[in-house]
Design a protein around this motif. Structure first.
Motif, PDB file in Angstrom:
ATOM      1  N   SER A   6      37.804  30.930  31.298  1.00  0.00           N
ATOM      2  CA  SER A   6      38.746  30.119  32.069  1.00  0.00           C
ATOM      3  C   SER A   6      38.873  30.635  33.491  1.00  0.00           C
ATOM      4  O   SER A   6      38.866  31.850  33.746  1.00  0.00           O
ATOM      5  CB  SER A   6      40.119  30.111  31.409  1.00  0.00           C
ATOM      6  OG  SER A   6      40.771  31.350  31.586  1.00  0.00           O
ATOM      7  N   ARG A  15      41.528  30.509  35.152  1.00  0.00           N
ATOM      8  CA  ARG A  15      42.804  31.203  35.227  1.00  0.00           C
ATOM      9  C   ARG A  15      42.627  32.689  34.924  1.00  0.00           C
ATOM     10  O   ARG A  15      43.158  33.546  35.632  1.00  0.00           O
ATOM     11  CB  ARG A  15      43.811  30.580  34.258  1.00  0.00           C
ATOM     12  CG  ARG A  15      45.165  31.314  34.241  1.00  0.00           C
ATOM     13  CD  ARG A  15      46.112  30.686  33.241  1.00  0.00           C
ATOM     14  NE  ARG A  15      46.501  29.364  33.667  1.00  0.00           N
ATOM     15  CZ  ARG A  15      47.479  29.097  34.526  1.00  0.00           C
ATOM     16  NH1 ARG A  15      48.180  30.094  35.047  1.00  0.00           N
ATOM     17  NH2 ARG A  15      47.769  27.856  34.844  1.00  0.00           N
ATOM     18  N   GLU A  16      41.874  33.008  33.868  1.00  0.00           N
ATOM     19  CA  GLU A  16      41.683  34.418  33.539  1.00  0.00           C
ATOM     20  C   GLU A  16      40.886  35.127  34.629  1.00  0.00           C
ATOM     21  O   GLU A  16      41.190  36.274  34.989  1.00  0.00           O
ATOM     22  CB  GLU A  16      40.977  34.590  32.199  1.00  0.00           C
ATOM     23  CG  GLU A  16      40.811  36.072  31.848  1.00  0.00           C
ATOM     24  CD  GLU A  16      40.091  36.330  30.530  1.00  0.00           C
ATOM     25  OE1 GLU A  16      39.624  37.477  30.341  1.00  0.00           O
ATOM     26  OE2 GLU A  16      39.993  35.391  29.714  1.00  0.00           O
TER      27      GLU A  16
END
Length: 310
Positions: A123, A125-126
């Motif tokens: 992801s 986000r990660e």
């Protein structure tokens, strides 16, 4: 407006080729020599003889050049742990006499991670969470006074009582560059951590919009330290239209497409377009040079473009 040379060695270049280009750029009074940080070619090129490591390359160049500044657009946070990366950059800064600039990004090219067995968080986000922690750690290590230790407790990285050594030669640290066109997180991270914000390969209008988002983030953070704004563009300059076409063909690009999406044409055309970037606040232009065998290209820009930008 200051001009910097930006290379893409994953497309095919030896260390000796990069050294030749860096020395030529230094002799021609370009401000800096930058390289990408990638381990896999892109597109239809063969990429031979294979990738070179960005920080090993810059360590060599640090000892074989004397004036030109050296940096990355952009080192990938996914490639290295933050503690060893802080050591590597600090050491190369010492080796260069304080000429390093640290361009740092979250990492994005999934295929190169698979090709060399590098973990790639699925992801975005990660990846950005890890990137933000790495920014905290690397700048925190450099900022820790000698004789004191640095600790960090994050979701992804934990450091305990580290000696925060070695220190870079530049004080308080090498300049940190953050780039990209993200709408919220990138401007915030730039306002918090960066000395320079770079927008690569975008139109003047889109670059201007990205600059404004970062300026707004700088204001919102109450930051008083200055921010340098810069852009990166592929360059294809020629004295004649035939020379422009030859250079475009050498890098597998169409002249009309390059005119739309880069700095292409006569020296006068390139001066005019760089001027449009200057009008929106760009202070530095990174010239992406894709044919590293064409040193006359560097000389032409240095002699007929750069003097008109002062």
């Amino acid at each position: 407006m200051r001009l910097r040379i930006f290379t893409e060695p994953q497309q095919g270049a030896t260390y000796d080729t990069l050294l030749t280009v860096a020395k030529a750029a230094e002799d021609l009074d370009y401000e800096a020599f930058f390289r990408s940080d990638h381990y896999l070619k892109m597109g239809s090129v063969d990429g031979l003889p294979g990738p070179t490591d960005a920080w090993i390359t810059l360590a060599g160049l640090a000892r074989e050049t004397s004036r030109i500044r050296l940096g990355t657009l952009m080192t990938a946070a996914t490639f290295r742990h933050p503690g060893p990366l802080a050591i590597s950059v600090a050491q190369v800064d010492q080796m260069s006499g304080g000429r390093v600039e640290f361009g740092f990004g979250a990492g994005w090219y999934e295929e190169e991670h698979a090709a060399y067995g590098i973990p790639f968080p699925a992801s975005a986000r990660e990846r950005f969470d890890r990137y933000e922690e790495q920014l905290d750690i690397i700048t925190g290590l450099w900022a820790t006074p000698e004789g004191e230790t640095f600790s960090y407790e994050g979701k992804h990285y934990r450091l305990g009582e580290g000696p925060a050594l070695p220190k870079p030669q530049q004080s308080p640290r090498p300049p940190v560059l953050i780039g990209g066109t993200g709408l919220k997180r990138t401007p915030r991270l730039a306002a918090t951590h960066a000395d320079e914000y770079n927008v690569p390969f975008n139109s003047v209008d889109d670059t201007s919009a990205a600059f404004e988002r970062t300026r707004a983030a700088v204001r919102a953070a109450g930051r008083t330290a200055p921010m340098v704004y810069s852009a990166a563009q592929v360059v294809c300059c020629g004295r004649t239209e035939a020379e422009v076409a030859r250079r475009a063909a050498a890098i597998g690009r169409d002249v009309d497409e390059l005119r739309r999406n880069g700095l292409t044409g006569s020296p006068a055309e390139i001066v005019e377009k760089i001027g449009r970037f200057a009008e929106i606040g760009a202070e530095r232009m990174y010239l992406q040079v894709l044919d590293l065998s064409d040193l006359d290209h560097l000389e032409l820009i240095a002699s007929q473009v750069a003097p008109q930008l002062d």
